[in-house]
Design a protein around this motif. Structure first.
Motif, mmCIF file in Angstrom:
data_model
loop_
_atom_site.group_PDB
_atom_site.id
_atom_site.type_symbol
_atom_site.label_atom_id
_atom_site.label_comp_id
_atom_site.label_asym_id
_atom_site.label_seq_id
_atom_site.Cartn_x
_atom_site.Cartn_y
_atom_site.Cartn_z
ATOM 1 N N ASN A 17 -6.785 9.915 7.941
ATOM 2 C CA ASN A 17 -7.987 9.682 7.135
ATOM 3 C C ASN A 17 -7.643 9.275 5.703
ATOM 4 O OD1 ASN A 17 -9.668 10.261 9.289
ATOM 5 N ND2 ASN A 17 -9.812 12.420 8.767
ATOM 6 N N VAL A 18 -6.655 9.931 5.093
ATOM 7 C CA VAL A 18 -6.253 9.580 3.729
ATOM 8 C C VAL A 18 -5.714 8.153 3.682
ATOM 9 C CG1 VAL A 18 -4.531 10.069 1.935
ATOM 10 C CG2 VAL A 18 -5.852 11.932 2.936
ATOM 11 N N LEU A 19 -4.864 7.793 4.647
ATOM 12 C CA LEU A 19 -4.295 6.443 4.667
ATOM 13 C C LEU A 19 -5.377 5.388 4.901
ATOM 14 C CD1 LEU A 19 -0.976 7.095 6.587
ATOM 15 C CD2 LEU A 19 -1.256 6.601 4.143
ATOM 16 N N LYS A 20 -6.368 5.707 5.709
ATOM 17 C CA LYS A 20 -7.469 4.762 5.918
ATOM 18 C C LYS A 20 -8.246 4.548 4.621
ATOM 19 C CE LYS A 20 -8.108 5.192 10.862
ATOM 20 N NZ LYS A 20 -8.973 5.576 11.972
ATOM 21 N N ARG A 21 -8.450 5.609 3.849
ATOM 22 C CA ARG A 21 -9.126 5.459 2.561
ATOM 23 C C ARG A 21 -8.285 4.619 1.598
ATOM 24 N NH1 ARG A 21 -9.685 11.001 0.936
ATOM 25 N NH2 ARG A 21 -9.591 11.750 3.038
ATOM 26 N N LEU A 22 -6.970 4.842 1.587
ATOM 27 C CA LEU A 22 -6.080 4.069 0.703
ATOM 28 C C LEU A 22 -6.018 2.594 1.099
ATOM 29 C CD1 LEU A 22 -3.070 6.547 0.366
ATOM 30 C CD2 LEU A 22 -4.707 5.914 -1.434
ATOM 31 N N SER A 23 -6.306 2.305 2.361
ATOM 32 C CA SER A 23 -6.171 0.927 2.842
ATOM 33 C C SER A 23 -7.457 0.108 2.744
ATOM 34 C CB SER A 23 -5.691 0.940 4.296
ATOM 35 O OG SER A 23 -6.687 1.465 5.148
ATOM 36 N N LEU A 24 -8.515 0.698 2.188
ATOM 37 C CA LEU A 24 -9.771 -0.052 2.046
ATOM 38 C C LEU A 24 -9.538 -1.348 1.270
ATOM 39 C CD1 LEU A 24 -12.295 2.813 1.245
ATOM 40 C CD2 LEU A 24 -12.059 1.543 3.382
ATOM 41 N N MET A 47 0.836 -1.202 0.000
ATOM 42 C CA MET A 47 0.000 0.000 0.000
ATOM 43 C C MET A 47 0.870 1.250 0.000
ATOM 44 S SD MET A 47 -2.615 1.643 2.751
ATOM 45 C CE MET A 47 -1.321 2.589 3.516
ATOM 46 N N LEU A 48 1.883 1.281 0.871
ATOM 47 C CA LEU A 48 2.771 2.445 0.913
ATOM 48 C C LEU A 48 3.582 2.572 -0.369
ATOM 49 C CD1 LEU A 48 4.146 2.575 4.558
ATOM 50 C CD2 LEU A 48 2.682 4.239 3.415
ATOM 51 N N GLN A 49 4.060 1.447 -0.898
ATOM 52 C CA GLN A 49 4.861 1.471 -2.123
ATOM 53 C C GLN A 49 4.093 2.153 -3.257
ATOM 54 O OE1 GLN A 49 8.049 0.470 -2.440
ATOM 55 N NE2 GLN A 49 8.160 0.960 -4.599
ATOM 56 N N SER A 50 2.791 1.927 -3.322
ATOM 57 C CA SER A 50 2.000 2.526 -4.395
ATOM 58 C C SER A 50 1.511 3.932 -4.053
ATOM 59 C CB SER A 50 0.803 1.633 -4.725
ATOM 60 O OG SER A 50 -0.087 1.574 -3.623
ATOM 61 N N SER A 51 1.799 4.417 -2.848
ATOM 62 C CA SER A 51 1.269 5.711 -2.408
ATOM 63 C C SER A 51 2.321 6.786 -2.198
ATOM 64 C CB SER A 51 0.503 5.539 -1.096
ATOM 65 O OG SER A 51 -0.514 4.571 -1.219
ATOM 66 N N VAL A 52 3.596 6.421 -2.151
ATOM 67 C CA VAL A 52 4.645 7.402 -1.869
ATOM 68 C C VAL A 52 5.696 7.402 -2.975
ATOM 69 C CG1 VAL A 52 4.300 7.203 0.630
ATOM 70 C CG2 VAL A 52 6.082 5.847 -0.469
ATOM 71 N N THR A 53 6.564 8.421 -2.941
ATOM 72 C CA THR A 53 7.540 8.619 -4.017
ATOM 73 C C THR A 53 8.898 7.984 -3.761
ATOM 74 O OG1 THR A 53 8.242 10.706 -3.037
ATOM 75 C CG2 THR A 53 6.486 10.801 -4.707
ATOM 76 N N ASN A 54 9.025 7.162 -2.716
ATOM 77 C CA ASN A 54 10.300 6.502 -2.451
ATOM 78 C C ASN A 54 10.073 4.991 -2.397
ATOM 79 O OD1 ASN A 54 12.990 5.986 -1.745
ATOM 80 N ND2 ASN A 54 13.081 7.743 -0.369
ATOM 81 N N ASP A 55 11.163 4.244 -2.383
ATOM 82 C CA ASP A 55 11.103 2.788 -2.432
ATOM 83 C C ASP A 55 10.904 2.194 -1.038
ATOM 84 O OD1 ASP A 55 11.304 0.107 -3.037
ATOM 85 O OD2 ASP A 55 13.394 0.205 -3.690
ATOM 86 N N VAL A 56 9.682 1.844 -0.713
ATOM 87 C CA VAL A 56 9.363 1.263 0.585
ATOM 88 C C VAL A 56 9.947 -0.148 0.694
ATOM 89 C CG1 VAL A 56 7.476 0.532 2.095
ATOM 90 C CG2 VAL A 56 7.295 2.666 0.820
ATOM 91 N N HIS A 57 10.075 -0.841 -0.425
ATOM 92 C CA HIS A 57 10.631 -2.192 -0.392
ATOM 93 C C HIS A 57 12.086 -2.193 0.096
ATOM 94 C CE1 HIS A 57 6.999 -3.730 -2.028
ATOM 95 N NE2 HIS A 57 7.162 -3.178 -3.210
ATOM 96 N N LEU A 71 1.409 11.831 -2.811
ATOM 97 C CA LEU A 71 0.841 12.666 -3.858
ATOM 98 C C LEU A 71 -0.671 12.556 -3.909
ATOM 99 C CD1 LEU A 71 3.373 11.812 -6.712
ATOM 100 C CD2 LEU A 71 3.487 13.682 -5.061
ATOM 101 N N THR A 72 -1.318 13.621 -4.383
ATOM 102 C CA THR A 72 -2.755 13.581 -4.635
ATOM 103 C C THR A 72 -2.969 12.781 -5.921
ATOM 104 O OG1 THR A 72 -2.785 15.554 -6.025
ATOM 105 C CG2 THR A 72 -3.022 15.886 -3.622
ATOM 106 N N PRO A 73 -4.213 12.397 -6.217
ATOM 107 C CA PRO A 73 -4.464 11.690 -7.485
ATOM 108 C C PRO A 73 -4.028 12.496 -8.718
ATOM 109 C CG PRO A 73 -6.319 11.413 -6.017
ATOM 110 C CD PRO A 73 -5.408 12.412 -5.361
ATOM 111 N N LYS A 74 -3.943 13.825 -8.584
ATOM 112 C CA LYS A 74 -3.511 14.660 -9.705
ATOM 113 C C LYS A 74 -1.999 14.881 -9.725
ATOM 114 C CE LYS A 74 -7.835 17.009 -10.399
ATOM 115 N NZ LYS A 74 -8.492 18.247 -10.737
ATOM 116 N N GLY A 75 -1.269 14.239 -8.793
ATOM 117 C CA GLY A 75 0.177 14.313 -8.794
ATOM 118 C C GLY A 75 0.764 15.483 -8.022
#
Length: 156
Positions: free
Chosen positions: A73-80, A8-18, A33-37
């Motif tokens: 709140n944003v992270l909770k929405r991303l984790s649905l 989830m974090l890997q797809s949501s942030v600009t750095n390599d969580v792996h 980033l927002t959906p608009k970048g």
């Protein structure tokens, strides 16, 4: 925390969580980033390990205190529909900063992932003995500004 936290974090942030998962980094600095970048916020990500077993159990995100509720709140929405549990940890953890030249080894916290010249920065348990550190005070701000390093969306 949860089995899907890393992806989830890997797809949501600009750095390599792996890279954090592979233990090549103590922490990472990234932007969400927002959906608009556009930059929503900047964040320090620290791997959270189980104290007894040493196994990775999740991540701690260090964000601007004024944006903690909004970020949660944003992270909770991303984790649905993912195996992820998002919790506020402000009462249990704090950010510690050890400026360069301080008489401390950093108490186990790593160098600031943005620039080693800022000293050490990390998240420590409030009930643990913290390193001889400063809070996010004027001396740290001056050091950051001297090197042209922004922190928080208001400075980006």
């Amino acid at each position: 925390v949860g089995a899907d936290a890393s992806s989830m974090l890997q797809s949501s942030v600009t750095n390599d969580v792996h890279a954090l998962c592979a233990e090549r980094l103590a922490s990472a600095y990234a932007a969400v980033l927002t959906p608009k970048g556009k930059i929503f916020l900047d964040v320090f990500i620290t791997r959270l390990d189980d104290e007894a077993s040493g196994e990775k159990i999740g991540f701690l995100l260090d964000v601007d205190r004024a944006r903690v509720d909004e970020t949660t709140n944003v992270l909770k929405r991303l984790s649905l529909r993912k195996d992820v549990r998002v919790e506020r940890a402000c009462d249990a953890y704090e950010v510690s900063v050890v400026l360069p030249g301080a008489e401390s080894d950093g108490g186990g916290i790593g160098f600031d992932p943005r620039f080693d010249g800022l000293g050490r920065r990390g998240v420590t348990r409030r009930d643990a003995k913290a390193p001889a550190s400063t809070s996010m005070d004027a001396a740290h701000r001056v050091l950051r500004m001297t090197h042209g390093i922004a922190e928080g969306v208001s400075e980006l």
